[in-house]
Every structure is written in structure tokens, then in C-alpha cells.
Scaffold this active site. Structure first.
Site: not given
Ligand code: NI
Length: 284
Positions: A99-100, A150, A191, A245
Site C-alpha cells: 500500500d501507499d 487506494h 486505514y 507498505h
């Protein structure tokens, strides 16, 4: 005019000295993580004919670098459910998700690690990063990975209006399509914050199921690479969607060890939509 002749040669000499100084000091600029990865990759690149030496010189728990089997499950299916954290499968399939990102340095490094193991992963990208580094998205697609949505700004979706959610999702959807030509099929709420109304609306408007996770190493708290690897390996069971991540260097450093130990245990890595398609009875 002696001065006009000596000045350029002095300049040349000092430039040469500067270039040499930079070249000599470059290795010192590398982070410890890079050195660990590079040492390991060099060791394993020459390792197959000399496995005992390979094991004794590995910097942490020694596992042969595995090779993930190519799985020919269909892609792009989103199943019938609004949300998945794992999928019931008969074989030990798992989906690694990151993610991210994309991150301009760490994500390419991770892609190298995945490539040497034939592992296909799923990247939940933040829209602003996707727009900034479209070439990294193109590399992901070219190397067989999947890209999911995302949101644009890593937004806490439950606090947004319907229009706000639509804008967050729409920006990233368009950024991914613009960069790669491949529309995302799934999303992950930042989150993990969502609710049934949101999941329903996102499925209706974008066709995305909301992808949660079954394994969370809490790598964003930076507990150390070995801890991240251990948490992933000990918590993974078949059908799991694993969260990590790609914007944290220690997470990238943890990956060769975590992935090789999972491969050694017989796990087979697939993308999220492949995992959904592999669910018992097809898409569940
Ligand atoms: Ni996130």
C-alpha cells in the site's frame, strides 16, 4: 599569456579530483538496507552450485531464494462479495499486497525482489503518487502485477460526503488508467476504514470490492525488518491477503526473507483478483 593557459588545466584537474572523490564516496551513501539486499542477492546469484557457502554467508535466516510457480488463474474478476480479507482456497495460494506507493526508490527495489522470485503482487496506490510516478505503474503492469485504488490522498473515507468519496476514488482510477491503460478492479480503504454503506456505494459506482487483509505485520510502526518478516511468516495461512507498505525501507528489506520463507513452506503467490477467482467454486 601563461595564466590563460594554466587556468583551464587547473580547472580540469580540480574537476577530475572532484569526480574521483564523488565516485569513491558513493558506496558510503548507500543505506544499510541496500547493502543487506545487495549482499544477499550477490550471494544467491552465484549460490546454486555452492549452497553450503551460501547458507553460512547469508546475513539472516538462510532460505534458498525460491521461484514462485506461474499460476494461470484468470484476472480481473471481482467476485460477488463487497469485501474480502481472505479467500477460501483448496491450494496454498496467498496474495501479497503493498500500500501507499509508488515510492520512487523503494518500489523499484521491491519490484526487483519480486521479479527474481516470479512473484506477482497487488499494489494499492495513492493517486497523487500514481500521478507523480506513472512509469513505475507501467513497470508494475509490464511485470505482471496488479494495481488497485487506494484513494487520491489516503483519505479517511467514512468522514467524506458521497461526492468526496467519488472524487477520491475517481482521481486514482483515472490516474491508473492514464498511466497504464489498465483499469483497477479492486480498492483498499485507507486505514481499513469503511462501512457497509461505503462498500455498497463503491461497488455500485466503480465495481470495486473493498480489499482488506488477513495478515498485518504493522510494518508502518517500523518494528524492524526481522520482526516484520517473522510476523508475516507466522500469521500467513492459505487464502490470506497479506498487507505491507512499499513506502518504508525496512519493509522492503524484510521482503526477501519473508517471501523466501513463505515459498519454502509451499505458498504460491497470486494477485488479489486471481485469488478471488481461485476461491472454491470460482469467484465467491
Ligand atoms: Ni494506506
Amino acid at each position: 599569456m601563461p595564466t590563460s593557459n594554466t587556468t583551464p588545466s587547473l580547472r580540469f584537474l580540480s574537476l577530475t579530483a572532484l569526480a574521483l572523490a564523488i565516485a569513491v564516496s558513493l558506496p558510503a551513501c548507500r543505506t544499510p538496507e541496500e547493502l543487506v539486499i545487495n549482499k544477499r542477492d550477490q550471494v544467491f546469484a552465484t549460490g546454486s552450485s555452492n549452497k553450503k557457502t551460501t547458507h553460512s554467508s547469508a546475513s539472516y535466516q538462510s532460505v534458498d531464494r525460491g521461484w514462485n510457480p506461474s499460476v494461470s488463474a484468470p484476472r480481473g474478476g471481482t467476485g460477488n462479495k463487497l469485501s474480502y480479507s481472505r479467500v477460501s482456497v483448496s491450494e496454498p495460494y496467498v496474495a501479497m499486497t503493498f500500500d501507499d506507493g509508488p515510492h520512487p526508490v523503494y518500489t523499484p527495489r521491491l519490484l526487483d525482489i519480486l521479479k527474481t522470485r516470479n512473484i506477482k503482487a497487488t499494489f494499492y496506490v495513492v493517486g497523487t503518487n500514481a500521478a507523480a510516478y506513472p512509469h513505475i505503474l507501467r513497470r508494475m503492469i509490464a511485470e505482471g502485477h496488479e494495481i488497485g485504488n487506494h484513494t487520491k490522498s489516503h483519505a479517511y473515507l467514512p468522514k467524506l460526503s458521497a461526492t468526496g468519496v467519488r472524487n477520491e476514488m475517481g482521481f486514482t482510477h483515472r490516474a491508473i488508467v492514464q498511466a497504464t491503460g489498465v483499469p483497477p478492479k479492486t480498492m483498499r480503504p485507507p486505514y481499513g476504514a469503511s462501512n457497509s454503506g461505503l462498500r455498497t456505494r463503491i461497488k455500485q459506482e466503480f465495481g470495486y470490492p473493498s480489499i482488506m487483509w488477513a495478515v498485518d505485520p504493522q510494518d508502518w510502526k517500523r518494528p524492524g525488518s526481522q520482526v516484520v518478516a517473522n510476523r508475516i511468516v507466522s500469521a500467513t495461512t492459505k487464502g490470506a491477503i497479506i498487507l505491507a507498505h512499499d513506502i518504508h525501507a525496512p519493509t522492503i528489506t524484510a521482503m526477501p526473507n519473508a517471501l523466501d520463507r513463505l515459498l519454502a513452506k509451499g505458498y504460491k503467490f497470486v494477485t488479489v483478483t486471481q485469488l478471488i477467482a481461485l476461491g472454491e467454486g470460482g469467484a465467491e
